[in-house]
Write a protein that holds these residues in place. Structure first.
Motif, short mmCIF file in Angstrom:
data_model
loop_
_atom_site.label_atom_id
_atom_site.label_comp_id
_atom_site.label_asym_id
_atom_site.label_seq_id
_atom_site.Cartn_x
_atom_site.Cartn_y
_atom_site.Cartn_z
N ALA A 32 0.83 -1.18 -0.19
CA ALA A 32 0.14 -0.01 0.01
C ALA A 32 0.95 1.10 -0.11
CB ALA A 32 -0.91 0.02 1.13
N LEU A 33 2.10 1.18 0.63
CA LEU A 33 2.86 2.24 0.71
C LEU A 33 3.51 2.64 -0.68
CD1 LEU A 33 4.65 2.22 4.24
CD2 LEU A 33 2.90 3.68 3.37
N GLY A 34 3.87 1.60 -1.10
CA GLY A 34 4.44 1.54 -2.43
C GLY A 34 3.61 2.21 -3.61
N TRP A 35 2.20 1.66 -3.43
CA TRP A 35 1.20 2.08 -4.33
C TRP A 35 1.17 3.77 -3.90
CZ3 TRP A 35 -4.48 -0.33 -3.99
CH2 TRP A 35 -5.25 0.29 -4.93
N GLY A 36 0.96 4.13 -2.78
CA GLY A 36 0.54 5.33 -2.46
C GLY A 36 1.81 6.29 -2.70
N LEU A 37 3.28 5.89 -2.52
CA LEU A 37 4.00 6.65 -2.71
C LEU A 37 4.60 6.77 -4.03
CD1 LEU A 37 6.36 6.06 0.39
CD2 LEU A 37 4.60 7.86 0.16
N PHE A 38 4.45 5.70 -4.93
CA PHE A 38 5.05 5.85 -6.16
C PHE A 38 4.18 5.73 -7.33
CE2 PHE A 38 8.15 3.71 -3.30
CZ PHE A 38 9.18 4.85 -3.31
N LEU A 39 2.88 5.18 -7.06
CA LEU A 39 1.93 4.92 -8.29
C LEU A 39 1.02 5.95 -8.19
CD1 LEU A 39 1.81 1.02 -8.21
CD2 LEU A 39 3.31 2.66 -9.82
N ALA A 40 0.34 6.46 -7.11
CA ALA A 40 -0.88 7.06 -6.77
C ALA A 40 -0.34 8.67 -7.29
CB ALA A 40 -1.27 6.92 -5.48
N PRO A 41 -1.43 9.45 -7.99
CA PRO A 41 -1.11 10.66 -8.33
C PRO A 41 -0.75 11.83 -7.50
CG PRO A 41 -3.32 10.31 -8.81
CD PRO A 41 -2.67 9.15 -8.33
N ALA A 42 -0.13 12.98 -7.55
CA ALA A 42 -0.01 13.98 -6.73
C ALA A 42 -1.66 14.53 -6.67
CB ALA A 42 0.77 14.77 -6.91
N LYS A 44 -4.03 17.55 -6.32
CA LYS A 44 -4.06 19.00 -7.14
C LYS A 44 -3.79 20.27 -6.44
CE LYS A 44 -8.10 20.51 -8.26
NZ LYS A 44 -9.48 20.54 -8.99
N LEU A 45 -4.10 20.29 -5.34
CA LEU A 45 -3.63 21.58 -4.33
C LEU A 45 -2.41 21.19 -3.44
CD1 LEU A 45 -7.35 22.53 -3.40
CD2 LEU A 45 -5.84 23.63 -5.03
N GLN A 46 -2.54 19.96 -2.90
CA GLN A 46 -1.38 19.72 -2.02
C GLN A 46 0.01 19.09 -2.54
OE1 GLN A 46 -2.59 18.07 1.83
NE2 GLN A 46 -4.54 18.14 1.33
N GLY A 47 -0.41 18.72 -3.88
CA GLY A 47 0.91 18.21 -4.48
C GLY A 47 1.31 16.82 -3.95
N GLU A 48 2.74 16.64 -3.86
CA GLU A 48 3.46 15.70 -3.35
C GLU A 48 3.33 15.33 -1.79
OE1 GLU A 48 4.75 13.48 -5.37
OE2 GLU A 48 4.45 14.56 -7.28
N THR A 49 2.88 16.25 -1.23
CA THR A 49 2.94 16.28 0.17
C THR A 49 1.64 15.40 0.80
OG1 THR A 49 1.57 18.36 0.60
CG2 THR A 49 3.93 18.62 0.77
N VAL A 50 0.63 15.49 -0.09
CA VAL A 50 -0.46 14.44 0.18
C VAL A 50 -0.13 13.05 0.56
CG1 VAL A 50 -1.15 13.66 -2.19
CG2 VAL A 50 -2.86 14.19 -0.42
N ARG A 51 1.32 12.45 -0.02
CA ARG A 51 1.51 11.09 0.15
C ARG A 51 1.81 10.79 1.70
NH1 ARG A 51 2.07 9.63 -4.89
NH2 ARG A 51 2.74 11.26 -6.37
N ILE A 52 1.90 11.81 2.60
CA ILE A 52 2.00 11.60 3.88
C ILE A 52 0.68 10.86 4.59
CG2 ILE A 52 2.37 12.50 6.30
CD1 ILE A 52 3.92 14.65 4.67
N VAL A 53 -0.53 11.08 3.73
CA VAL A 53 -1.82 10.41 4.11
C VAL A 53 -1.84 9.01 4.37
CG1 VAL A 53 -2.79 10.34 1.94
CG2 VAL A 53 -4.12 10.70 3.83
N TYR A 54 -0.84 8.41 3.72
CA TYR A 54 -0.79 6.85 3.55
C TYR A 54 -0.20 6.21 4.94
CZ TYR A 54 -1.92 7.92 -1.20
OH TYR A 54 -2.75 8.35 -2.35
N LEU A 55 0.49 7.08 5.74
CA LEU A 55 0.81 6.74 6.96
C LEU A 55 0.45 7.57 8.26
CD1 LEU A 55 3.11 5.29 8.56
CD2 LEU A 55 4.59 7.20 8.20
N HIS A 56 -0.26 8.68 7.98
CA HIS A 56 -0.67 9.63 8.84
C HIS A 56 -2.04 9.14 9.32
CE1 HIS A 56 -1.76 13.27 11.09
NE2 HIS A 56 -3.04 13.35 10.38
N VAL A 57 -2.95 8.88 8.39
CA VAL A 57 -4.17 8.27 8.66
C VAL A 57 -4.25 7.13 9.19
CG1 VAL A 57 -6.52 7.73 7.64
CG2 VAL A 57 -5.38 9.88 7.00
N PRO A 58 -3.42 6.04 8.82
CA PRO A 58 -3.52 4.74 9.48
C PRO A 58 -2.75 5.08 10.86
CG PRO A 58 -2.60 4.34 7.41
CD PRO A 58 -2.79 5.89 7.51
#
Length: 252
Positions: A32-42, A44-58
């Motif tokens: 899931a982290l690989g999917w979210g960090l490398f495959l999921a898109p950035a 529109k507003l937060q850009g690449e920083t949104v990828r923290i969500v895959y660790l922050h929310v769990p």
């Protein structure tokens, strides 16, 4: 539920369930982290920083779930005197505190580019920080109670259980804080039966939550096994000391 009150029966189940949860959780979480960090898109507003969500929310979910585990075990201990309830509460405390700390750290890292500051004293962040302090307080109280029980030859102190139930009041405050107060923290993106997130972000997030939840369950089971092993070893030493006429306090 009472069928699992027998430690031997619990250990028989935990012996195979613990590695299953750990292995499955690590595989799913890493995927899931690989999917979210490398495959999921950035975003529109937060850009690449949104990828923290895959660790922050769990981490946020498991920080709260850990205390709900303590509260549930505390209720079981107070009402039914379940012999494994206090052990389950102790096993939930450390991983729950770790995930709460991870939530606060990742939230701060996310907040810096999103809000322009590392920290704001809004309802969600403050109540989550209170949860971390509650974990520290519960662990200190549980350790003190266990030391006192060992010194006095007693067992089953209920003070940590009462504290665990009282502290559960903070969980709905965390959940509804973004709705009750004017907050910089965004409202919940996932609610019962619906989501404001697109599938590109939602599916890897749900997979990450499942993976980390399985890891949490595996850690709790491992800690319960370790605590039971320690108590069984201590009980054997006490029986041996009584048989030889030696007192644990150093009196023959």
């Amino acid at each position: 539920m009472h069928g699992f009150a027998n430690p031997a029966r619990f250990l028989k189940i935990a012996r195979w369930l613990m590695p299953l949860c750990m292995i499955a959780g690590c595989v799913i979480a890493l995927a899931a982290l690989g999917w979210g960090l490398f495959l999921a898109p950035a975003e529109k507003l937060q850009g690449e920083t949104v990828r923290i969500v895959y660790l922050h929310v769990p981490a946020a979910w498991l920080g709260m779930a850990g205390w709900m585990g303590i509260a549930g075990a505390s209720f079981t201990q107070l009402v039914w005197r379940h012999p494994l309830a206090g052990i389950a509460a102790r096993a939930c405390a450390v991983p729950g505190a770790v995930f709460t700390a991870v939530c606060l750290v990742t939230g701060s890292l996310w907040g810096r580019p999103a809000w322009g500051t590392w920290w704001v004293w809004d309802g969600r962040l403050t109540s989550m920080l209170v949860l971390l302090f509650l974990y520290f307080g519960w662990m200190a109280l549980a350790q003190a109670s266990e030391a006192s029980d060992a010194a006095e030859g007693e067992s089953g102190s209920l003070a940590p259980a009462i504290f665990g139930l009282v502290g559960a009041v903070n969980i709905p405050i965390i959940h509804y804080s973004v709705l009750w107060w004017n907050s910089q923290h965004q409202p919940p993106s996932i609610t019962m039966g619906k989501s404001a997130m697109s599938g590109d972000f939602l599916y890897p997030l749900l997979a990450a939550m499942l993976g980390f939840t399985l890891i949490f369950a595996g850690v709790v089971l491992a800690r319960m096994r370790a605590i039971l092993a320690d108590r069984q070893a201590e009980a054997r030493l006490r029986r041996k000391a009584m048989a030889t006429g030696f007192s644990p306090r150093g009196q023959a």
